[in-house]
Design a protein around this motif. Structure first.
Motif, PDB file in Angstrom:
ATOM      1  N   ILE A  78       0.815  -1.224   0.000  1.00  0.00           N
ATOM      2  CA  ILE A  78       0.000   0.000   0.000  1.00  0.00           C
ATOM      3  C   ILE A  78       0.847   1.274   0.000  1.00  0.00           C
ATOM      4  O   ILE A  78       0.360   2.344  -0.330  1.00  0.00           O
ATOM      5  CB  ILE A  78      -0.989   0.047   1.186  1.00  0.00           C
ATOM      6  CG1 ILE A  78      -0.258   0.185   2.528  1.00  0.00           C
ATOM      7  CG2 ILE A  78      -1.907  -1.145   1.194  1.00  0.00           C
ATOM      8  CD1 ILE A  78      -1.127   0.794   3.608  1.00  0.00           C
ATOM      9  N   SER A  79       2.125   1.156   0.370  1.00  0.00           N
ATOM     10  CA  SER A  79       2.958   2.355   0.517  1.00  0.00           C
ATOM     11  C   SER A  79       3.497   2.877  -0.805  1.00  0.00           C
ATOM     12  O   SER A  79       3.337   4.041  -1.145  1.00  0.00           O
ATOM     13  CB  SER A  79       4.118   2.068   1.465  1.00  0.00           C
ATOM     14  OG  SER A  79       5.095   3.087   1.377  1.00  0.00           O
ATOM     15  N   GLY A  80       4.165   2.007  -1.549  1.00  0.00           N
ATOM     16  CA  GLY A  80       4.771   2.428  -2.808  1.00  0.00           C
ATOM     17  C   GLY A  80       6.076   3.181  -2.627  1.00  0.00           C
ATOM     18  O   GLY A  80       6.748   3.519  -3.595  1.00  0.00           O
ATOM     19  N   ALA A  81       6.463   3.471  -1.382  1.00  0.00           N
ATOM     20  CA  ALA A  81       7.701   4.222  -1.121  1.00  0.00           C
ATOM     21  C   ALA A  81       8.903   3.287  -1.090  1.00  0.00           C
ATOM     22  O   ALA A  81       8.810   2.155  -0.619  1.00  0.00           O
ATOM     23  CB  ALA A  81       7.589   4.971   0.199  1.00  0.00           C
ATOM     24  N   LYS A  82      10.009   3.780  -1.597  1.00  0.00           N
ATOM     25  CA  LYS A  82      11.259   3.012  -1.626  1.00  0.00           C
ATOM     26  C   LYS A  82      12.317   3.744  -0.796  1.00  0.00           C
ATOM     27  O   LYS A  82      12.124   4.886  -0.382  1.00  0.00           O
ATOM     28  CB  LYS A  82      11.749   2.864  -3.073  1.00  0.00           C
ATOM     29  CG  LYS A  82      10.734   2.221  -4.016  1.00  0.00           C
ATOM     30  CD  LYS A  82      10.475   0.768  -3.638  1.00  0.00           C
ATOM     31  CE  LYS A  82       9.420   0.134  -4.533  1.00  0.00           C
ATOM     32  NZ  LYS A  82       8.452  -0.690  -3.816  1.00  0.00           N
ATOM     33  N   VAL A  83      13.466   3.102  -0.607  1.00  0.00           N
ATOM     34  CA  VAL A  83      14.586   3.751   0.069  1.00  0.00           C
ATOM     35  C   VAL A  83      14.987   4.984  -0.737  1.00  0.00           C
ATOM     36  O   VAL A  83      15.129   4.932  -1.954  1.00  0.00           O
ATOM     37  CB  VAL A  83      15.785   2.784   0.203  1.00  0.00           C
ATOM     38  CG1 VAL A  83      17.046   3.542   0.621  1.00  0.00           C
ATOM     39  CG2 VAL A  83      15.479   1.692   1.221  1.00  0.00           C
ATOM     40  N   GLY A  84      15.124   6.102  -0.049  1.00  0.00           N
ATOM     41  CA  GLY A  84      15.481   7.347  -0.714  1.00  0.00           C
ATOM     42  C   GLY A  84      14.310   8.291  -0.898  1.00  0.00           C
ATOM     43  O   GLY A  84      14.487   9.449  -1.273  1.00  0.00           O
ATOM     44  N   ASP A  85      13.083   7.809  -0.607  1.00  0.00           N
ATOM     45  CA  ASP A  85      11.889   8.648  -0.762  1.00  0.00           C
ATOM     46  C   ASP A  85      11.584   9.469   0.496  1.00  0.00           C
ATOM     47  O   ASP A  85      10.647  10.247   0.509  1.00  0.00           O
ATOM     48  CB  ASP A  85      10.668   7.792  -1.122  1.00  0.00           C
ATOM     49  CG  ASP A  85      10.727   7.275  -2.550  1.00  0.00           C
ATOM     50  OD1 ASP A  85      11.522   7.811  -3.343  1.00  0.00           O
ATOM     51  OD2 ASP A  85       9.983   6.328  -2.868  1.00  0.00           O
ATOM     52  N   LYS A  86      12.381   9.261   1.541  1.00  0.00           N
ATOM     53  CA  LYS A  86      12.237  10.017   2.799  1.00  0.00           C
ATOM     54  C   LYS A  86      10.895   9.733   3.459  1.00  0.00           C
ATOM     55  O   LYS A  86      10.073  10.628   3.687  1.00  0.00           O
ATOM     56  CB  LYS A  86      12.419  11.516   2.535  1.00  0.00           C
ATOM     57  CG  LYS A  86      12.983  12.299   3.743  1.00  0.00           C
ATOM     58  CD  LYS A  86      13.337  13.736   3.347  1.00  0.00           C
ATOM     59  CE  LYS A  86      13.864  14.518   4.542  1.00  0.00           C
ATOM     60  NZ  LYS A  86      15.290  14.831   4.422  1.00  0.00           N
ATOM     61  N   THR A  87      10.669   8.455   3.790  1.00  0.00           N
ATOM     62  CA  THR A  87       9.467   8.026   4.515  1.00  0.00           C
ATOM     63  C   THR A  87       9.869   6.996   5.565  1.00  0.00           C
ATOM     64  O   THR A  87      11.043   6.628   5.678  1.00  0.00           O
ATOM     65  CB  THR A  87       8.431   7.369   3.581  1.00  0.00           C
ATOM     66  OG1 THR A  87       8.939   6.078   3.172  1.00  0.00           O
ATOM     67  CG2 THR A  87       8.138   8.220   2.358  1.00  0.00           C
ATOM     68  N   MET A  88       8.885   6.486   6.302  1.00  0.00           N
ATOM     69  CA  MET A  88       9.141   5.423   7.281  1.00  0.00           C
ATOM     70  C   MET A  88       9.780   4.192   6.644  1.00  0.00           C
ATOM     71  O   MET A  88      10.472   3.430   7.318  1.00  0.00           O
ATOM     72  CB  MET A  88       7.825   5.014   7.959  1.00  0.00           C
ATOM     73  CG  MET A  88       6.822   4.331   7.056  1.00  0.00           C
ATOM     74  SD  MET A  88       5.164   4.139   7.798  1.00  0.00           S
ATOM     75  CE  MET A  88       5.455   2.905   9.055  1.00  0.00           C
TER      76      MET A  88
END
Length: 202
Positions: free
Chosen positions: A117-127
Motif C-alpha cells: 500500500i505504501s509504494g515508497a522506496k529507500v530514498g523517498d524520505k518516509t518510514m
C-alpha cells in the motif's frame, strides 16, 4: 522466544517512541503538520495497552495491537502502522513461542503488507527508509539468536533513518518543500527506527 519476552520487547519499543514525542514533533514541524509526535504517542500507547491486556498467543497479541491502532484518529501513520501490524499477525504463530524463522516470516509478511500500500522506496524520505533495511537485515540473518536478530534490525533501521537527512522528500506535505528538506531526517523513519531500537532491548 516466549510470548512474554516478545511482549516485553514490544513494550520497550512503544516506550522508546513515546519518550521521543517532542523530538518527533520538532522534526515534523519543519516541513509537515507537526502532529507526528502526537500521532505516534497515540499509536505506541494503543499498542502497549493492547499487548498488556492480550490474553491469547502471539498471533492474538499482534492482532489486538493492530485492531487498537486501527480505531485511532490520527495522521497518515495510523493506517500504515495498522497495516504493518496486521501483516505481522497474519504470519505469527497462534501459540506462545516463536523462533528465528518464525520472526523472519512474521516481519517479512508485515513488510509485504505495508509495501503493497505504501509504494515508497529507500530514498523517498518516509518510514520505509527505516523499515526496508530493518526488514532486509531480519531476512538475511542466518543465526538462531533472537536478540542478535533484533539488534541487527535496530542498527539497520537507525542507519536508514539517519540517511534520510540526505534525501529530498517525495511524499506528503514535505514533498512541496523539495530540496529544502535536505538536512532534516524524516519523522516517520525516525519513529520506526526508535521502535526497532526498543525491540532490541530484552
Amino acid at each position: 522466544m516466549k510470548k512474554t519476552e516478545l511482549a516485553a520487547r514490544f513494550q520497550h519499543a512503544c516506550a522508546c517512541v513515546t519518550a521521543a514525542e517532542q523530538i518527533l514533533t520538532e522534526i515534523d514541524s519543519k516541513f509537515g503538520d507537526a502532529d507526528h509526535g502526537l500521532t505516534m504517542n497515540k499509536i505506541a500507547g494503543a499498542i502497549a495497552q493492547a499487548i498488556e491486556e492480550s490474553e491469547g498467543g502471539i498471533q492474538s497479541m499482534l492482532d489486538d495491537a493492530a485492531m487498537a491502532v486501527m480505531v485511532l484518529n490520527g495522521g497518515s501513520a495510523v493506517p500504515l502502522w495498522n497495516t504493518w501490524l496486521d501483516g505481522m499477525q497474519e504470519a505469527a504463530p497462534a501459540g506462545d513461542e516463536i523462533d528465528v524463522p518464525g520472526l523472519q516470516a512474521m516481519f517479512a509478511h508485515g513488510f509485504e503488507a505495508l509495501d503493497d500500500i505504501s509504494g515508497a522506496k529507500v530514498g523517498d524520505k518516509t518510514m520505509m527508509d527505516a523499515l526496508i533495511p530493518a526488514s532486509q537485515a531480519i531476512a538475511a540473518y542466518t543465526g538462531q539468536d533472537e536478540s542478535k536478530l533484533f539488534t541487527l534490525a535496530a542498527l539497520a533501521a537507525h542507519g536508514g533513518a539517519e540517511a534520510t537527512k540526505q534525501f529530498t522528500a517525495k511524499f506528503g506535505r514535505a514533498k512541496s518543500y523539495g530540496e529544502q528538506t535536505i538536512g532534516t531526517p524524516d519523522a516517520g523513519a525516525t519513529s520506526m527506527a526508535l521502535f526497532f531500537q526498543g525491540l532490541a532491548q530484552s
